[in-house]
Write a protein that holds these residues in place. Structure first.
Motif, PDB file in Angstrom:
ATOM      1  N   SER A 216       6.510   4.393  -2.766  1.00  0.00           N
ATOM      2  CA  SER A 216       5.350   3.424  -3.484  1.00  0.00           C
ATOM      3  C   SER A 216       6.179   2.592  -4.172  1.00  0.00           C
TER       4      SER A 216
ATOM      5  N   THR B  31      -0.284  11.594  -3.211  1.00  0.00           N
ATOM      6  CA  THR B  31       1.000  11.249  -3.876  1.00  0.00           C
ATOM      7  C   THR B  31       0.627  10.284  -5.229  1.00  0.00           C
TER       8      THR B  31
ATOM      9  N   GLY C 268       1.797   7.520  -6.176  1.00  0.00           N
ATOM     10  CA  GLY C 268       1.502   6.160  -6.027  1.00  0.00           C
ATOM     11  C   GLY C 268       0.057   6.065  -5.349  1.00  0.00           C
ATOM     12  N   GLU C 269      -0.302   6.947  -4.610  1.00  0.00           N
ATOM     13  CA  GLU C 269      -1.765   6.793  -4.180  1.00  0.00           C
ATOM     14  C   GLU C 269      -2.609   6.868  -5.474  1.00  0.00           C
TER      15      GLU C 269
ATOM     16  N   TYR D  28       0.871  -1.451  -0.110  1.00  0.00           N
ATOM     17  CA  TYR D  28       0.068   0.029   0.123  1.00  0.00           C
ATOM     18  C   TYR D  28       1.005   1.387  -0.029  1.00  0.00           C
ATOM     19  N   PRO D  29       0.699   2.158  -0.956  1.00  0.00           N
ATOM     20  CA  PRO D  29       1.658   3.263  -0.987  1.00  0.00           C
ATOM     21  C   PRO D  29       1.218   4.396   0.017  1.00  0.00           C
ATOM     22  N   ASP D  30       2.224   5.060   0.457  1.00  0.00           N
ATOM     23  CA  ASP D  30       1.940   6.200   1.401  1.00  0.00           C
ATOM     24  C   ASP D  30       2.957   7.311   0.972  1.00  0.00           C
TER      25      ASP D  30
ATOM     26  N   MET E  15       3.998   0.698  -6.276  1.00  0.00           N
ATOM     27  CA  MET E  15       2.690   0.565  -7.224  1.00  0.00           C
ATOM     28  C   MET E  15       3.404   0.240  -8.576  1.00  0.00           C
TER      29      MET E  15
ATOM     30  N   LEU F 291      -3.059   3.985  -7.028  1.00  0.00           N
ATOM     31  CA  LEU F 291      -3.828   2.829  -6.411  1.00  0.00           C
ATOM     32  C   LEU F 291      -5.574   3.145  -6.783  1.00  0.00           C
TER      33      LEU F 291
END
Length: 308
Positions: free
Chosen positions: A207, A267, A269-270, A201-203, A209, A273
């Motif tokens: 990331s 972000t 990455g998020e 899970y990205p934060d 991803m 997602l």
């Protein structure tokens, strides 16, 4: 299967009395060949962690003895601090997901093209409609793809050998010995993909991803290999396509939990997602509100079967 975890050296609790507190003394893994802690995993470190995780999951794959362990209060009957069985417990605050999503979406607007942003506006309400069915559906899948899950499988709970930091080539068979894992306080029964989704899970710190498909393949190959070695099943125990779909469902469930706690996407990455989640929801509900919870259960099963 040799997996490195802390060893209990001494403790003041023998299980005979309900102490309010307990003191345990364990060995220092940093002095036992695992001196490195990292805030964010590299791709190689993530592969090592997933090989370790696959071996851990294979050990209790569909283990019939788990009900005895639960009754003895050794482990949680449902692993993972964010999970739910679909009931209105402390982890299943479905009612506010739509409003929480409006705030979260504002933070990620700069990362998204306008056309993409317009598609994601209804992600929160759709997740809210799915919420109860998703929790109980994942609980149901523990009867087929169940195992002990770590429940908090993240970089902060891992320690590495120097060689993965220095970039030294490590053959795949040795990957799991390159990492040690700690903090099993949320360990219990769950779906294997829940640990995987939580790890990837990205934060705001980083990331993975861009490498998700590659990392899922590493985990799946090792999981099936270990299940076969332990004579707990074969290649049909869990197909790669089913693992990938369970991973996407676990992402929805994690985001359900994080949104209820005020999570905001900020972000790249998020945002990646979120797009994966939107594609997953499209395959489940077709962009429409379904009739009731039973209809969502049917849609979730069709999605997992690959027939939606």
């Amino acid at each position: 299967v040799a997996l490195t975890i802390p060893k209990l050296l001494a403790g003041d609790r023998d299980g005979k009395a309900p102490y309010k507190s307990v003191c345990w003394i364990m060995n220092d893994l940093s002095k036992s060949g695992y001196p490195v802690e990292v805030p964010v995993l590299s791709v190689d470190q993530a592969k090592a962690a997933l090989v370790w995780l696959a071996k851990f999951h294979a050990l209790r794959w569909n283990d019939d003895s788990n009900h005895v362990i639960w009754k003895q209060n050794i482990l949680h009957s449902r692993g993972g601090f964010w999970t739910t069985d679909g009931k209105q417990d402390g982890n299943n605050d479905c009612a506010n997901l739509s409003s929480q999503w409006k705030m979260a979406l504002q933070k990620v607007e700069s990362q998204l093209e306008s056309a993409v942003h317009s598609r994601l506006v209804r992600l929160g309400p759709r997740l809210q409609d799915l919420c109860n069915a998703l929790g109980s559906f994942l609980m149901k899948q523990t009867k087929i793809y169940g195992t002990w899950i770590h429940g908090d499988f993240k970089a902060a709970n891992m320690m590495f050998r120097d060689r993965l930091i220095e970039g030294e080539a490590v053959v795949e068979e040795d990957l799991s010995s390159s990492v040690a894992v700690v903090d099993f306080q949320f360990t219990g029964w769950g779906v294997c993909a829940e640990d995987v989704a939580y790890l990837l899970y990205p934060d705001a710190q980083g990331s993975l991803m861009d490498y998700v498909d590659e990392l899922l393949a590493v985990y799946h190959e090792q999981l099936v290999t270990q299940i076969m070695m332990l004579m707990k099943g074969g290649p049909s125990s869990i197909s790669f396509s089913v693992l990938c779909r369970l991973y996407e469902l676990a992402n929805l469930d994690l985001t359900r939990y994080w949104l209820s706690k005020g999570w905001e996407a900020t972000t790249k990455g998020e945002s990646q997602l979120l797009l994966r989640m939107e594609n997953c929801l499209d395959a489940i509900d077709g962009g429409h509100v379904l009739k009731d919870e039973d209809a969502y259960h049917g849609a979730l099963q069709s999605y997992l079967d690959g027939s939606s």
